[in-house]
Scaffold this motif. Structure first.
Motif, PDB file in Angstrom:
ATOM      1  N   ASN A 244       0.954  -1.321   0.062  1.00 52.43           N
ATOM      2  CA  ASN A 244       0.016  -0.054  -0.026  1.00 52.43           C
ATOM      3  C   ASN A 244       0.752   1.336   0.016  1.00 52.43           C
ATOM      4  OD1 ASN A 244      -2.015   1.738   0.091  1.00 52.43           O
ATOM      5  ND2 ASN A 244      -2.676   1.349   2.306  1.00 52.43           N
ATOM      6  N   VAL A 245       1.485   1.619  -0.981  1.00 49.84           N
ATOM      7  CA  VAL A 245       2.219   2.669  -1.384  1.00 49.84           C
ATOM      8  C   VAL A 245       2.054   3.178  -2.666  1.00 49.84           C
ATOM      9  CG1 VAL A 245       4.360   1.268  -2.000  1.00 49.84           C
ATOM     10  CG2 VAL A 245       4.679   3.684  -0.782  1.00 49.84           C
ATOM     11  N   ALA A 246       2.098   4.532  -2.991  1.00 45.52           N
ATOM     12  CA  ALA A 246       2.282   4.941  -4.120  1.00 45.52           C
ATOM     13  C   ALA A 246       3.256   5.669  -4.956  1.00 45.52           C
ATOM     14  CB  ALA A 246       1.404   6.342  -4.109  1.00 45.52           C
ATOM     15  N   ILE A 247       3.881   4.749  -5.785  1.00 46.14           N
ATOM     16  CA  ILE A 247       5.227   5.198  -6.240  1.00 46.14           C
ATOM     17  C   ILE A 247       4.831   6.086  -7.769  1.00 46.14           C
ATOM     18  CG2 ILE A 247       7.461   4.296  -7.473  1.00 46.14           C
ATOM     19  CD1 ILE A 247       6.846   1.669  -5.678  1.00 46.14           C
ATOM     20  N   PRO A 248       5.697   7.068  -7.867  1.00 44.69           N
ATOM     21  CA  PRO A 248       5.510   7.978  -9.116  1.00 44.69           C
ATOM     22  C   PRO A 248       6.222   7.336 -10.274  1.00 44.69           C
ATOM     23  CG  PRO A 248       7.197   8.763  -7.451  1.00 44.69           C
ATOM     24  CD  PRO A 248       6.409   7.797  -6.719  1.00 44.69           C
ATOM     25  N   GLN A 249       5.574   7.610 -11.253  1.00 42.28           N
ATOM     26  CA  GLN A 249       6.333   7.272 -12.561  1.00 42.28           C
ATOM     27  C   GLN A 249       7.449   7.970 -12.744  1.00 42.28           C
ATOM     28  OE1 GLN A 249       5.468   4.657 -14.448  1.00 42.28           O
ATOM     29  NE2 GLN A 249       3.479   4.425 -12.928  1.00 42.28           N
ATOM     30  N   PRO A 250       8.475   7.367 -13.404  1.00 38.99           N
ATOM     31  CA  PRO A 250       9.820   7.827 -14.046  1.00 38.99           C
ATOM     32  C   PRO A 250       9.548   9.325 -14.745  1.00 38.99           C
ATOM     33  CG  PRO A 250       9.861   5.883 -14.080  1.00 38.99           C
ATOM     34  CD  PRO A 250       8.516   5.843 -13.948  1.00 38.99           C
ATOM     35  N   MET A 251      10.422  10.456 -14.570  1.00 38.90           N
ATOM     36  CA  MET A 251      10.088  11.600 -15.210  1.00 38.90           C
ATOM     37  C   MET A 251      11.164  11.424 -16.219  1.00 38.90           C
ATOM     38  SD  MET A 251       7.524  13.426 -13.806  1.00 38.90           S
ATOM     39  CE  MET A 251       7.961  14.865 -14.408  1.00 38.90           C
ATOM     40  N   PRO A 252      10.695  12.536 -17.568  1.00 38.82           N
ATOM     41  CA  PRO A 252      11.758  12.475 -18.427  1.00 38.82           C
ATOM     42  C   PRO A 252      12.946  13.396 -18.002  1.00 38.82           C
ATOM     43  CG  PRO A 252       9.505  13.132 -19.204  1.00 38.82           C
ATOM     44  CD  PRO A 252       9.480  12.911 -17.738  1.00 38.82           C
ATOM     45  N   GLN A 253      14.099  12.638 -18.377  1.00 36.96           N
ATOM     46  CA  GLN A 253      15.480  13.251 -17.908  1.00 36.96           C
ATOM     47  C   GLN A 253      16.518  12.329 -18.851  1.00 36.96           C
ATOM     48  OE1 GLN A 253      16.670  12.174 -13.992  1.00 36.96           O
ATOM     49  NE2 GLN A 253      16.011  10.354 -14.048  1.00 36.96           N
ATOM     50  N   GLY A 254      17.750  12.851 -18.511  1.00 42.33           N
ATOM     51  CA  GLY A 254      18.701  12.250 -19.087  1.00 42.33           C
ATOM     52  C   GLY A 254      18.986  11.927 -20.497  1.00 42.33           C
TER      53      GLY A 254
ATOM     54  N   VAL B   7       8.305  18.549 -19.807  1.00 44.71           N
ATOM     55  CA  VAL B   7       9.395  18.568 -18.834  1.00 44.71           C
ATOM     56  C   VAL B   7       9.511  19.689 -18.125  1.00 44.71           C
ATOM     57  CG1 VAL B   7      11.917  18.723 -19.148  1.00 44.71           C
ATOM     58  CG2 VAL B   7      10.436  16.985 -20.383  1.00 44.71           C
ATOM     59  N   VAL B   8       9.861  19.762 -16.706  1.00 39.35           N
ATOM     60  CA  VAL B   8       9.911  20.842 -15.929  1.00 39.35           C
ATOM     61  C   VAL B   8      11.318  21.039 -15.114  1.00 39.35           C
ATOM     62  CG1 VAL B   8       7.533  21.072 -15.201  1.00 39.35           C
ATOM     63  CG2 VAL B   8       9.050  19.411 -13.864  1.00 39.35           C
ATOM     64  N   GLU B   9      12.327  20.333 -15.664  1.00 38.62           N
ATOM     65  CA  GLU B   9      13.604  20.592 -15.384  1.00 38.62           C
ATOM     66  C   GLU B   9      14.312  21.305 -16.365  1.00 38.62           C
ATOM     67  OE1 GLU B   9      15.000  16.432 -14.282  1.00 38.62           O
ATOM     68  OE2 GLU B   9      13.306  16.450 -12.843  1.00 38.62           O
ATOM     69  N   ASN B  10      15.750  21.608 -16.011  1.00 40.58           N
ATOM     70  CA  ASN B  10      16.708  22.184 -17.116  1.00 40.58           C
ATOM     71  C   ASN B  10      17.067  20.980 -17.855  1.00 40.58           C
ATOM     72  OD1 ASN B  10      16.434  24.748 -15.907  1.00 40.58           O
ATOM     73  ND2 ASN B  10      18.344  24.712 -14.699  1.00 40.58           N
TER      74      ASN B  10
END
Length: 430
Positions: free
Chosen positions: A185-195, A384-387
């Motif tokens: 019972n835990v919510a794991i976020p999906q991977p974000m676009p990076q790299g 995408v919200v990162e540099n």
């Protein structure tokens, strides 16, 4: 809610194997009876109201409702007084058989599948315990309702905090296995676009070609065992139906097929981990691989297992925190990944990509994978919200900021259509 499935090898005694086979036989009889009941109901509604067949018609009262799951489950409860052998199997196991049939029936109508098939003793290979008792797992044994403790080979420990929700016992050619459904019972976020972005192009000439220029040949899992399989199947036609010799030969063929399947599965996972190394984003084409198995290359498509590989690649990407996405498949081999020009339709004999506009030249599969990567970057550029690549701006980054207005005409792009992410550290991209 996080759900995983772990598979373990069971080591039952001779008495426990007899109980498992008896359970499979009862489940098969329930499946066949329920399916026959549904098909008879449909057959009784097939004849027009003003005409009948010249031979015969199956007639059921017009007021008789359709035998749904709830109706058949109630009939199953009443049938236990008339057929005592139904009481020897756990009630929830038989209910799961009816639920599986109900899902197959719904898929037939909703997804265009064919009629569910009747099961013989070879086709009914598994059954489900939707609930297990308290503390059903030990280091060397697992406890099932009405089965007791069965020894198993715990090849890997169950992760701490996970709860065993249900268990499926599967009969394979090499023995009996249990597939445990684990929940946390835990919510794991999906991977974000990076790299570093990496596009993949799947095909028959090369199993996969990456946007980094790597090409991996397609292994022939079935072809390596085809001669041995052909000899066994040739002997099978001379065996009498129902004889012990035919049963033993069927077991040899099944073990050979499982060996081929295990080799394919092992290679898929090793390749998926290899492709995820050094990549932050993986992009593949959105292809219906079922259609690939309907042409003259159907055997080669089934042997390669493209759909299974994409499904396993998605799981490995999630496990390694790598962003995974599918892009539009149309025209990936007809677009230049360097300048975006349309190069025209290529026949299968043409294996080299050459653009008349910018002069970019590479192999056809690598060019297609680079275009897949470019389309994936176009899609993630809106969220995408990162540099990215050391850009000063933050927030929503457009495609031009990611790959440039003229793709790879910038000499820093090295002919790949995007800034070279490989030399940029992850710490600089945060």
């Amino acid at each position: 809610m996080l759900t995983m499935t772990y598979e373990y090898k069971l080591q039952p005694t001779a008495e426990q194997m007899t109980v498992i086979e008896h359970t499979l036989d009862v489940c098969r009889s329930v499946w066949n009876f329920a399916l026959r009941q549904r098909k008879d109901w449909c057959s009784s509604r097939r004849s027009p109201v003003n005409a009948c067949s010249l031979r015969s018609e199956y007639i059921i009262s017009a007021n008789e409702p359709f035998p749904s799951y709830h109706k058949q489950a109630k009939q199953l409860t009443d049938a236990k007084s008339q057929y005592p052998h139904l009481k020897t199997v756990h009630s929830q196991v038989l209910q799961q058989v009816l639920r599986t049939l109900d899902r197959a029936w719904d898929d037939m109508k909703a997804r265009g599948f064919g009629f569910p098939r009747f099961k013989n003793k070879y086709r009914m290979r598994s059954f489900v315990f939707p609930q297990l008792g308290k503390e059903p797992v030990k280091d060397d044994a697992i406890k099932f309702p009405k089965f007791g403790w069965i020894k198993w080979r715990q090849s890997r420990p169950i992760p701490e905090g996970f709860e065993v929700k249900q268990a499926r016992i599967v009969r394979k050619a090499s023995g009996y296995f249990v597939m445990l459904s684990l929940q946390l019972n835990v919510a794991i976020p999906q991977p974000m676009p990076q790299g570093h972005p990496r596009g993949l192009d799947l095909g028959f000439d090369k199993f996969v070609a990456t946007s980094d220029g790597e090409e991996i040949k397609r292994p022939r899992f079935l072809k390596t065992k085809q001669r041995q399989l052909k000899l066994l199947q040739r002997r099978l036609k001379n065996k009498q139906n129902g004889s012990n010799n035919r049963h033993k030969l069927n077991q040899k063929i099944a073990r050979l097929h499982q060996r081929i399947s295990d080799h394919r599965k092992d290679w898929h996972f090793k390749l998926a981990h290899h492709l995820c190394e050094g990549a932050g984003m993986i992009f593949v084409e959105d292809i219906n691989f079922v259609s690939w198995q309907r042409g003259m290359l159907s055997r080669h498509s089934a042997d390669a297992g493209f759909g299974q590989f994409v499904h396993r690649l998605e799981w490995v990407c999630w496990k390694t925190d790598t962003y995974f996405a599918k892009v539009n498949k149309d025209g990936t081999s007809q677009t230049c990944p360097n300048c975006g020009a349309h190069t025209g339709k290529k026949t299968l004999e043409i294996r080299v990509h050459h653009c008349d506009e910018c002069g970019y030249q590479t192999t056809r599969d690598v060019a297609a994978s680079q275009e897949i990567r470019n389309r994936g970057l176009t899609a993630v550029g809106q969220t995408v919200v990162e540099n990215v690549c050391g850009l000063d701006a933050t927030g929503s980054i457009s495609h031009d900021a990611l790959v440039g207005t003229e793709r790879s005409r910038n000499p820093d792009s090295r002919g790949l259509g995007i800034p070279h992410f490989k030399d940029i550290k992850r710490s600089e991209m945060a």
